[in-house]
Enzyme design. Structure first.
Site, PDB file in Angstrom:
ATOM      1  N   VAL A 118     102.239   4.518  42.906  1.00  0.00           N
ATOM      2  CA  VAL A 118     102.613   3.100  43.018  1.00  0.00           C
ATOM      3  C   VAL A 118     101.433   2.251  43.487  1.00  0.00           C
ATOM      4  O   VAL A 118     101.429   1.042  43.304  1.00  0.00           O
ATOM      5  CB  VAL A 118     103.823   2.945  43.975  1.00  0.00           C
ATOM      6  CG1 VAL A 118     104.214   1.495  44.151  1.00  0.00           C
ATOM      7  CG2 VAL A 118     105.009   3.733  43.440  1.00  0.00           C
ATOM      8  N   LYS A 137      99.832   2.774  46.791  1.00  0.00           N
ATOM      9  CA  LYS A 137      99.808   2.534  48.236  1.00  0.00           C
ATOM     10  C   LYS A 137      98.442   2.808  48.845  1.00  0.00           C
ATOM     11  O   LYS A 137      98.121   2.254  49.897  1.00  0.00           O
ATOM     12  CB  LYS A 137     100.888   3.348  48.943  1.00  0.00           C
ATOM     13  CG  LYS A 137     100.711   4.825  48.964  1.00  0.00           C
ATOM     14  CD  LYS A 137     101.870   5.492  49.675  1.00  0.00           C
ATOM     15  CE  LYS A 137     101.720   7.009  49.667  1.00  0.00           C
ATOM     16  NZ  LYS A 137     101.609   7.553  48.296  1.00  0.00           N
ATOM     17  N   VAL A 141      95.562   1.836  47.559  1.00  0.00           N
ATOM     18  CA  VAL A 141      94.866   0.553  47.433  1.00  0.00           C
ATOM     19  C   VAL A 141      95.349  -0.424  48.498  1.00  0.00           C
ATOM     20  O   VAL A 141      94.549  -1.093  49.169  1.00  0.00           O
ATOM     21  CB  VAL A 141      95.078  -0.041  46.024  1.00  0.00           C
ATOM     22  CG1 VAL A 141      94.540  -1.470  45.941  1.00  0.00           C
ATOM     23  CG2 VAL A 141      94.409   0.837  44.979  1.00  0.00           C
ATOM     24  N   LYS A 181      95.491   9.964  56.511  1.00  0.00           N
ATOM     25  CA  LYS A 181      96.299  10.490  55.409  1.00  0.00           C
ATOM     26  C   LYS A 181      96.703  11.905  55.811  1.00  0.00           C
ATOM     27  O   LYS A 181      95.909  12.852  55.675  1.00  0.00           O
ATOM     28  CB  LYS A 181      95.473  10.506  54.111  1.00  0.00           C
ATOM     29  CG  LYS A 181      96.171  11.137  52.912  1.00  0.00           C
ATOM     30  CD  LYS A 181      97.071  10.168  52.207  1.00  0.00           C
ATOM     31  CE  LYS A 181      97.674  10.799  50.957  1.00  0.00           C
ATOM     32  NZ  LYS A 181      98.518   9.860  50.205  1.00  0.00           N
ATOM     33  N   SER A 226      97.325  15.859  48.352  1.00  0.00           N
ATOM     34  CA  SER A 226      97.352  16.892  47.314  1.00  0.00           C
ATOM     35  C   SER A 226      96.810  16.316  46.013  1.00  0.00           C
ATOM     36  O   SER A 226      96.861  15.110  45.778  1.00  0.00           O
ATOM     37  CB  SER A 226      98.775  17.417  47.110  1.00  0.00           C
ATOM     38  OG  SER A 226      99.661  16.374  46.766  1.00  0.00           O
ATOM     39  N   ASP A 270      92.395  10.307  47.566  1.00  0.00           N
ATOM     40  CA  ASP A 270      92.845   9.198  48.411  1.00  0.00           C
ATOM     41  C   ASP A 270      91.944   9.053  49.640  1.00  0.00           C
ATOM     42  O   ASP A 270      91.602   7.933  50.043  1.00  0.00           O
ATOM     43  CB  ASP A 270      94.290   9.428  48.868  1.00  0.00           C
ATOM     44  CG  ASP A 270      95.290   9.303  47.738  1.00  0.00           C
ATOM     45  OD1 ASP A 270      94.911   8.782  46.667  1.00  0.00           O
ATOM     46  OD2 ASP A 270      96.441   9.736  47.909  1.00  0.00           O
ATOM     47  N   GLU A 317      98.901   6.574  55.873  1.00  0.00           N
ATOM     48  CA  GLU A 317      99.395   6.541  54.494  1.00  0.00           C
ATOM     49  C   GLU A 317     100.140   7.836  54.204  1.00  0.00           C
ATOM     50  O   GLU A 317      99.564   8.930  54.258  1.00  0.00           O
ATOM     51  CB  GLU A 317      98.259   6.383  53.477  1.00  0.00           C
ATOM     52  CG  GLU A 317      98.803   6.261  52.064  1.00  0.00           C
ATOM     53  CD  GLU A 317      97.767   6.508  50.981  1.00  0.00           C
ATOM     54  OE1 GLU A 317      98.187   6.906  49.877  1.00  0.00           O
ATOM     55  OE2 GLU A 317      96.576   6.314  51.229  1.00  0.00           O
ATOM     56  N   GLY A 318     101.410   7.712  53.901  1.00  0.00           N
ATOM     57  CA  GLY A 318     102.209   8.884  53.578  1.00  0.00           C
ATOM     58  C   GLY A 318     101.856   9.468  52.226  1.00  0.00           C
ATOM     59  O   GLY A 318     100.914   9.042  51.553  1.00  0.00           O
ATOM     60  N   ALA A 319     102.609  10.465  51.804  1.00  0.00           N
ATOM     61  CA  ALA A 319     102.425  11.104  50.503  1.00  0.00           C
ATOM     62  C   ALA A 319     103.640  10.772  49.644  1.00  0.00           C
ATOM     63  O   ALA A 319     104.767  11.137  49.993  1.00  0.00           O
ATOM     64  CB  ALA A 319     102.279  12.611  50.669  1.00  0.00           C
TER      65      ALA A 319
END
Length: 237
Positions: free
Chosen positions: A14, A16, A18, A38, A42, A52, A113-115
Site C-alpha cells: 500500500v 506505508k 514511503v 521496522k 521479509s 524497506d 513501521e509494521g509488516a
C-alpha cells in the site's frame, strides 16, 4: 513505554514505507530526535537497495543504518513468521522487541513501521496487532485510495479499536489524477471512511514515481499530510 507512532496499512504493497519515511523526515525537520524501527522485514535483507530498511534510511534522513532500522530481515517474500522459519529462525515477541532496543534506546521518539496489515502473523502465535497493542503507540493506517478501500480500512479501524489502540487517523496513498476517470470512488472514499469510521483523514497522498528523491518526498508530505496533527500525537499534546 516509548513515545512514538505505529504505522500500519490495510494490506501489503500500500506504500506505508514511503509514508513512514516521509513522516519521519518531516518530524526530523521540526528538530525532533526521531528513530525508525521496522521490527521484521521479509522479501529482502536489510542492506538491499530494494528493502524497506534501506529505503527508510535513505529517504527519511535518519542517521541509523538499514541494519539498525530493520534488524530482523529475511529474504523470502512471505509473512514474517514464515520468512523467518525459512531462514531457520523462530521469532518470538521478546526477541523482536530486544532486536529493536538499539534504535529505541538511541532516540527520544520512534516511528514503527509494521509488516503488511494488523492481522499479519508476526510469530507462530502472535500477529502484528499484538505488537501494536503491547506498545500502545498512536496508530496511523495507510490505505489505498481506490475501490475496495472503504471495507479494508473500516475493518482495520474496528480491529485496532477492539484492542484499545489509539488511532491518529488514515492516510490514503497513491492518488493519480488520471485514475479518477476510471474509478469514481477516488473522489468519495475519503469522506466515506471519515463518516463511517469516525476517523480523521490525515491526507490524500499522491503517487510518487520511483526512485523517490528525499527532497521531493518531504515536500509532498508537507503539502498533502497534516504533519502538525501527527506531531501533536507523537508528543502527546
Amino acid at each position: 513505554m516509548k513515545r512514538g507512532l505505529f504505522i500500519t496499512a490495510t494490506d501489503t504493497g500500500v506504500g506505508k514505507t514511503v509514508i513512514t519515511a516521509g513522516l519521519a523526515a518531516a518530524l526530523l525537520a521540526e528538530g525532533l530526535d526521531i528513530g525508525i524501527w521496522k521490527p521484521v522485514q521479509s522479501g529482502h535483507l536489510s542492506n538491499d537497495p530494494e528493502s524497506d530498511g534501506y529505503r527508510l534510511s535513505t529517504c527519511s534522513g535518519v542517521t541509523d543504518s538499514p541494519e539498525v532500522i530493520a534488524p530482523l530481515a529475511f529474504p523470502q517474500p512471505l509473512t514474517p513468521s514464515l520468512a523467518a522459519a525459512k531462514a531457520g529462525v523462530t521469532l518470538t515477541m521478546e526477541g523482536i522487541i530486544e532486536a529493536g532496543r538499539p534504535v529505541m534506546d538511541s532516540h527520544e521518539y520512534i516511528v514503527v513501521e509494521g509488516a503488511g496489515g494488523l492481522a499479519v502473523p508476526l510469530t507462530e502465535t502472535e500477529l502484528v496487532i499484538d505488537l501494536a497493542a503491547q506498545f500502545q503507540m498512536p496508530l496511523i493506517i495507510v490505505a489505498r485510495p481506490g475501490l475496495g478501500t472503504i471495507n479494508h480500512t473500516l475493518l482495520s479501524l474496528a480491529y485496532a479499536r477492539q484492542r484499545g489502540i489509539p488511532i491518529v487517523g488514515v492516510i490514503l496513498n497513491g492518488y493519480r489524477d488520471e485514475d479518477a476517470y476510471h474509478d469514481e470512488s477516488l473522489l468519495t472514499n475519503a469522506e466515506m471512511i471519515a463518516r463511517f469510521g469516525q476517523v480523521e483523514i490525515l491526507g490524500r497522498f499522491p503517487y510518487l514515481p520511483e526512485p523517490i528523491q528525499p527532497a521531493d518526498l518531504l515536500t509532498a508530505i508537507r503539502e498533502h499530510i497534516q504533519v502538525d496533527t501527527v506531531s501533536r500525537w507523537l508528543k502527546g499534546i
